[in-house]
Design a protein around this motif. Structure first.
Motif, PDB file in Angstrom:
ATOM      1  N   ASN A 387       0.816  -1.222   0.000  1.00 32.77           N
ATOM      2  CA  ASN A 387       0.000   0.000   0.000  1.00 32.77           C
ATOM      3  C   ASN A 387       0.848   1.270   0.000  1.00 32.77           C
ATOM      4  OD1 ASN A 387      -2.506  -1.464   0.221  1.00 32.77           O
ATOM      5  ND2 ASN A 387      -1.937  -1.887   2.349  1.00 32.77           N
ATOM      6  N   GLY A 388       2.102   1.129  -0.354  1.00 34.11           N
ATOM      7  CA  GLY A 388       3.005   2.269  -0.267  1.00 34.11           C
ATOM      8  C   GLY A 388       3.431   2.488   1.171  1.00 34.11           C
ATOM      9  N   GLY A 389       4.655   2.934   1.355  1.00 35.68           N
ATOM     10  CA  GLY A 389       5.130   3.129   2.714  1.00 35.68           C
ATOM     11  C   GLY A 389       6.190   4.205   2.805  1.00 35.68           C
ATOM     12  N   LYS A 390       6.514   4.572   4.025  1.00 39.11           N
ATOM     13  CA  LYS A 390       7.576   5.544   4.266  1.00 39.11           C
ATOM     14  C   LYS A 390       8.444   5.068   5.429  1.00 39.11           C
ATOM     15  CE  LYS A 390       5.574   9.853   2.538  1.00 39.11           C
ATOM     16  NZ  LYS A 390       5.248  11.281   2.859  1.00 39.11           N
ATOM     17  N   VAL A 391       9.743   5.247   5.260  1.00 35.58           N
ATOM     18  CA  VAL A 391      10.666   4.954   6.356  1.00 35.58           C
ATOM     19  C   VAL A 391      11.642   6.106   6.489  1.00 35.58           C
ATOM     20  CG1 VAL A 391      10.486   2.453   6.107  1.00 35.58           C
ATOM     21  CG2 VAL A 391      12.253   3.690   4.852  1.00 35.58           C
ATOM     22  N   GLU A 392      12.125   6.289   7.690  1.00 34.25           N
ATOM     23  CA  GLU A 392      13.159   7.288   7.946  1.00 34.25           C
ATOM     24  C   GLU A 392      14.484   6.580   8.173  1.00 34.25           C
ATOM     25  OE1 GLU A 392      10.528  10.809  10.100  1.00 34.25           O
ATOM     26  OE2 GLU A 392      11.713   9.414  11.323  1.00 34.25           O
ATOM     27  N   LEU A 393      15.517   7.109   7.573  1.00 34.54           N
ATOM     28  CA  LEU A 393      16.870   6.610   7.784  1.00 34.54           C
ATOM     29  C   LEU A 393      17.549   7.542   8.769  1.00 34.54           C
ATOM     30  CD1 LEU A 393      19.158   4.660   7.007  1.00 34.54           C
ATOM     31  CD2 LEU A 393      19.760   6.254   5.180  1.00 34.54           C
ATOM     32  N   ARG A 394      17.905   7.011   9.921  1.00 35.81           N
ATOM     33  CA  ARG A 394      18.532   7.806  10.969  1.00 35.81           C
ATOM     34  C   ARG A 394      19.935   7.299  11.247  1.00 35.81           C
ATOM     35  NH1 ARG A 394      15.033  11.045  14.051  1.00 35.81           N
ATOM     36  NH2 ARG A 394      12.869  10.955  13.328  1.00 35.81           N
ATOM     37  N   ILE A 395      20.722   8.131  11.897  1.00 36.76           N
ATOM     38  CA  ILE A 395      22.119   7.798  12.124  1.00 36.76           C
ATOM     39  C   ILE A 395      22.430   7.818  13.609  1.00 36.76           C
ATOM     40  CG2 ILE A 395      23.020  10.164  11.930  1.00 36.76           C
ATOM     41  CD1 ILE A 395      25.322   8.937  10.229  1.00 36.76           C
ATOM     42  N   ASP A 396      23.108   6.758  14.070  1.00 36.70           N
ATOM     43  CA  ASP A 396      23.675   6.627  15.416  1.00 36.70           C
ATOM     44  C   ASP A 396      22.663   6.403  16.532  1.00 36.70           C
ATOM     45  OD1 ASP A 396      26.265   6.790  14.449  1.00 36.70           O
ATOM     46  OD2 ASP A 396      26.292   8.968  14.557  1.00 36.70           O
ATOM     47  N   VAL A 408       8.529   4.375  -0.287  1.00 35.47           N
ATOM     48  CA  VAL A 408       8.532   3.074  -0.963  1.00 35.47           C
ATOM     49  C   VAL A 408       7.271   3.001  -1.801  1.00 35.47           C
ATOM     50  CG1 VAL A 408       8.570   0.575  -0.672  1.00 35.47           C
ATOM     51  CG2 VAL A 408       9.810   2.048   0.940  1.00 35.47           C
ATOM     52  N   PRO A 409       7.377   2.863  -3.116  1.00 39.82           N
ATOM     53  CA  PRO A 409       6.190   2.914  -3.984  1.00 39.82           C
ATOM     54  C   PRO A 409       5.250   1.742  -3.735  1.00 39.82           C
ATOM     55  CG  PRO A 409       8.135   2.256  -5.236  1.00 39.82           C
ATOM     56  CD  PRO A 409       8.619   2.689  -3.903  1.00 39.82           C
ATOM     57  N   GLU A 410       3.964   1.974  -3.985  1.00 42.25           N
ATOM     58  CA  GLU A 410       2.956   0.928  -3.854  1.00 42.25           C
ATOM     59  C   GLU A 410       3.205  -0.167  -4.881  1.00 42.25           C
ATOM     60  OE1 GLU A 410      -1.867   0.550  -4.552  1.00 42.25           O
ATOM     61  OE2 GLU A 410      -1.004   2.465  -3.873  1.00 42.25           O
ATOM     62  N   GLY A 411       3.124  -1.425  -4.461  1.00 40.01           N
ATOM     63  CA  GLY A 411       3.319  -2.515  -5.407  1.00 40.01           C
ATOM     64  C   GLY A 411       3.644  -3.818  -4.708  1.00 40.01           C
ATOM     65  N   SER A 412       3.597  -4.904  -5.480  1.00 39.44           N
ATOM     66  CA  SER A 412       3.812  -6.246  -4.926  1.00 39.44           C
ATOM     67  C   SER A 412       5.210  -6.778  -5.190  1.00 39.44           C
ATOM     68  CB  SER A 412       2.780  -7.212  -5.502  1.00 39.44           C
ATOM     69  OG  SER A 412       2.895  -7.271  -6.925  1.00 39.44           O
ATOM     70  N   GLU A 413       6.033  -6.042  -5.923  1.00 40.25           N
ATOM     71  CA  GLU A 413       7.378  -6.492  -6.252  1.00 40.25           C
ATOM     72  C   GLU A 413       8.419  -5.620  -5.557  1.00 40.25           C
ATOM     73  OE1 GLU A 413       8.017  -9.180  -7.993  1.00 40.25           O
ATOM     74  OE2 GLU A 413       5.885  -9.551  -8.404  1.00 40.25           O
ATOM     75  N   MET A 414       9.573  -6.225  -5.250  1.00 39.69           N
ATOM     76  CA  MET A 414      10.692  -5.449  -4.739  1.00 39.69           C
ATOM     77  C   MET A 414      11.127  -4.440  -5.800  1.00 39.69           C
ATOM     78  SD  MET A 414      11.878  -6.126  -1.649  1.00 39.69           S
ATOM     79  CE  MET A 414      11.584  -7.341  -0.337  1.00 39.69           C
ATOM     80  N   THR A 415      11.321  -3.201  -5.369  1.00 41.85           N
ATOM     81  CA  THR A 415      11.683  -2.122  -6.285  1.00 41.85           C
ATOM     82  C   THR A 415      12.880  -1.368  -5.731  1.00 41.85           C
ATOM     83  OG1 THR A 415       9.383  -1.843  -6.965  1.00 41.85           O
ATOM     84  CG2 THR A 415      10.888  -0.026  -7.446  1.00 41.85           C
ATOM     85  N   VAL A 416      13.842  -1.103  -6.604  1.00 38.62           N
ATOM     86  CA  VAL A 416      15.017  -0.333  -6.210  1.00 38.62           C
ATOM     87  C   VAL A 416      14.736   1.143  -6.428  1.00 38.62           C
ATOM     88  CG1 VAL A 416      17.456   0.120  -6.648  1.00 38.62           C
ATOM     89  CG2 VAL A 416      16.593  -2.235  -6.731  1.00 38.62           C
ATOM     90  N   SER A 417      14.926   1.940  -5.386  1.00 42.41           N
ATOM     91  CA  SER A 417      14.732   3.385  -5.494  1.00 42.41           C
ATOM     92  C   SER A 417      15.895   4.111  -4.842  1.00 42.41           C
ATOM     93  CB  SER A 417      13.412   3.806  -4.844  1.00 42.41           C
ATOM     94  OG  SER A 417      13.406   3.474  -3.468  1.00 42.41           O
ATOM     95  N   LYS A 418      16.107   5.363  -5.277  1.00 42.78           N
ATOM     96  CA  LYS A 418      17.195   6.178  -4.751  1.00 42.78           C
ATOM     97  C   LYS A 418      16.646   7.461  -4.150  1.00 42.78           C
ATOM     98  CE  LYS A 418      20.560   4.462  -8.137  1.00 42.78           C
ATOM     99  NZ  LYS A 418      21.603   4.822  -9.142  1.00 42.78           N
ATOM    100  N   THR A 419      17.229   7.860  -3.024  1.00 43.12           N
ATOM    101  CA  THR A 419      16.801   9.066  -2.335  1.00 43.12           C
ATOM    102  C   THR A 419      18.026   9.842  -1.872  1.00 43.12           C
ATOM    103  OG1 THR A 419      14.837   7.895  -1.510  1.00 43.12           O
ATOM    104  CG2 THR A 419      15.417   9.963  -0.414  1.00 43.12           C
ATOM    105  N   ALA A 436       7.763   5.192   9.171  1.00 44.44           N
ATOM    106  CA  ALA A 436       7.184   6.524   9.391  1.00 44.44           C
ATOM    107  C   ALA A 436       5.673   6.540   9.247  1.00 44.44           C
ATOM    108  CB  ALA A 436       7.812   7.531   8.423  1.00 44.44           C
ATOM    109  N   ASN A 437       5.056   5.414   8.815  1.00 46.14           N
ATOM    110  CA  ASN A 437       3.597   5.318   8.822  1.00 46.14           C
ATOM    111  C   ASN A 437       3.211   3.872   9.123  1.00 46.14           C
ATOM    112  OD1 ASN A 437       3.778   3.826   6.432  1.00 46.14           O
ATOM    113  ND2 ASN A 437       3.231   5.568   5.117  1.00 46.14           N
ATOM    114  N   ASN A 438       1.924   3.591   9.127  1.00 54.52           N
ATOM    115  CA  ASN A 438       1.443   2.282   9.560  1.00 54.52           C
ATOM    116  C   ASN A 438       1.411   1.237   8.457  1.00 54.52           C
ATOM    117  OD1 ASN A 438       0.946   2.381  12.405  1.00 54.52           O
ATOM    118  ND2 ASN A 438      -0.733   3.826  11.996  1.00 54.52           N
ATOM    119  N   ASN A 439       1.815   1.580   7.254  1.00 51.98           N
ATOM    120  CA  ASN A 439       1.815   0.608   6.167  1.00 51.98           C
ATOM    121  C   ASN A 439       3.060  -0.271   6.265  1.00 51.98           C
ATOM    122  OD1 ASN A 439      -0.522   1.784   5.242  1.00 51.98           O
ATOM    123  ND2 ASN A 439       0.487   2.992   3.644  1.00 51.98           N
ATOM    124  N   PRO A 440       2.886  -1.598   6.297  1.00 51.72           N
ATOM    125  CA  PRO A 440       4.055  -2.482   6.385  1.00 51.72           C
ATOM    126  C   PRO A 440       5.005  -2.279   5.206  1.00 51.72           C
ATOM    127  CG  PRO A 440       2.040  -3.690   6.842  1.00 51.72           C
ATOM    128  CD  PRO A 440       1.618  -2.344   6.319  1.00 51.72           C
TER     129      PRO A 440
END
Length: 449
Positions: A387-396, A408-419, A436-440
């Motif tokens: 269902n689409g998702g968001k994660v935060e990358l934190r340090i230390d 992370v785009p909505e979809g059923s396949e692993m997708t490579v993305s750059k940020t 960062a949200n409730n979507n797995p």
């Protein structure tokens, strides 16, 4: 979350001489068990046994160990391992029953430029007592990688398994092995014959199975280490003494029994580039059948009095991970309860694992990532979210500075993305990925460029 623990781990990796990366298990394309590690010619060599699924129509014991041969692996950084192939096979040793699939825990030692590989197996001819049973043989090579030439016969006078050899400071070689008790005998200079009758080592536990001895010397003390079933499964224990033959005094536990049901454990210890390591095995790639195991490595530390600090097995393993490598978060340092680690492909477990962040604030950490380059600008993520998702990358720290918010785009396949990411100060950092949200969100790996 114990931030002090992460700071300590970062210090350990920073002061180490290594700039390497690794995760457990370290052999990732086949089952491997009973690892004996040795340092030869500036490299680490691992001589494990080789578990395989039982071949059909071989009249083998059901749901039991099936071990046909031995490989040898080498590495200079404890991460990138070279498989030098089969060095000894049950089909090519004259005294071995080639239908028994019983080539259990081995060892290898160097003497005068020759490499002596010791291995147990079922004999193909019964002895004077009418029993075939286990013998211990020797194969000899000019290089640790082989080729190895097996001796025609097993060592005379031994009925046992799990050979281990120590060459003491005075040049005397000792052979240790197990069969109910743990035994020690002197070896002749030729390393293929006994110089003394085997003697059972006293003062060891009398209740519960013990096997797999590994003996080493450090600062004038001799350590007899071995797996022992104190409760329900094997844990790693040790005794200390002032002589290779003892007497030994039971001293402590090196690693507790597995919490996930691997009945066996088997191990060795080495010092490499001023750091000690424990090599052991676990059934990571075979969670439902603990006779298919895999080699793992964790750091080993001693107290000031020479006793061994207990080792807690990790997924993370040893060494630094370069930021531009694929970082397998599933080989984590720590995680929250709402994070799952599952196989990428349950029909091919060697395809590895992925991390599932189940809902908001789920987090996973991966320590000791080496950001050597000054111009790290992007994070690359291979992930999926139905269902689409968001994660935060934190340090230390889980509440540390945010390097990037990754969609992370909505979809059923692993997708490579750059940020794009915020500037990272060169050096060693611990990474935290936080939902960062409730979507797995499922993450296979991340990397930096």
């Amino acid at each position: 979350m114990n931030l002090k623990k992460y700071f300590t781990l970062a210090i350990i990796f920073t002061v180490s001489a290594f700039t390497v990366w690794a995760q457990n298990p370290v052999i990732r394309d086949q089952f491997s068990a009973d690892p004996t590690a040795r340092v030869f010619n500036g490299k680490v060599y691992v001589f494990p046994s080789h578990d395989i699924p039982a071949p059909p129509n071989k009249n083998l014991r059901e749901n039991w160990f099936c071990m046909p041969d031995y490989h040898v692996f080498s590495s200079e950084n404890l991460s990138d391992w070279t498989d030098h192939g089969v060095i000894v096979s049950q089909n090519k040793v004259p005294w071995v029953d080639s239908t028994s699939y019983s080539m259990w825990a081995p060892d290898c030692i160097e003497r005068n430029g020759k490499y002596y590989f010791y291995f147990p197996a079922n004999k193909n001819v019964a002895g004077p007592n009418g029993r075939k049973g286990f013998g211990i043989g020797v194969a000899i090579a000019d290089k640790p990688e082989g080729p190895y030439v097996p001796q025609e016969n097993a060592i005379d006078g031994i009925f046992g398994i799990d050979p281990n050899v120590l060459i003491d400071k005075d040049g005397q070689a000792y052979l240790y092995y197990s069969m109910g008790n743990i035994y020690v005998a002197k070896l002749k200079e030729n390393m293929t014959e006994l110089a003394s009758k085997p003697v059972a080592i006293d003062n060891l536990p009398t209740k519960g199975m013990k096997e797999g001895p590994f003996v080493f010397e450090r600062n004038g003390k001799y350590y007899l280490t071995f797996p022992h079933v104190e409760n329900k499964t094997e844990r790693l224990e040790y005794a200390m003494g002032d002589s290779p033959e003892g007497p030994f005094t039971m001293t402590g536990v090196i690693m507790d029994e597995s919490e996930t049901g691997c009945w066996t454990n088997h191990h060795s210890m080495i010092e490499y580039n001023n750091q000690w390591y424990l090599f052991y095995h676990h059934n990571d790639y075979s969670p439902h059948f603990d006779k298919n195991r895999s080699v793992c490595i964790d750091s080993l530390f001693f107290n000031a009095d020479g006793t061994i600090q207990k080792v807690i097995p990790t997924k993370r393993g040893v060494g630094l991970t370069a930021a531009n490598e694929k970082i397998q978060l599933d080989r984590y340092s720590d995680k929250s309860e709402n994070v799952k680690i599952v196989f990428n492909d349950t029909t091919n477990t060697f395809a590895g694992w992925k991390t599932v962040l189940e809902n908001k604030d789920a987090w996973i950490s991966y320590n000791a990532v080496n950001f050597e380059k000054k111009n790290t600008a992007k994070v690359v993520v291979n992930a999926r979210a139905l269902n689409g998702g968001k994660v935060e990358l934190r340090i230390d720290a889980a509440d540390g500075p945010v390097l990037a918010e990754i969609s992370v785009p909505e979809g059923s396949e692993m997708t490579v993305s750059k940020t794009k990411i915020s500037k990272v100060k060169p050096g060693i950092h611990n990474l935290f990925v936080v939902a960062a949200n409730n979507n797995p969100v499922e993450i296979d790996w991340i990397s930096f460029e």
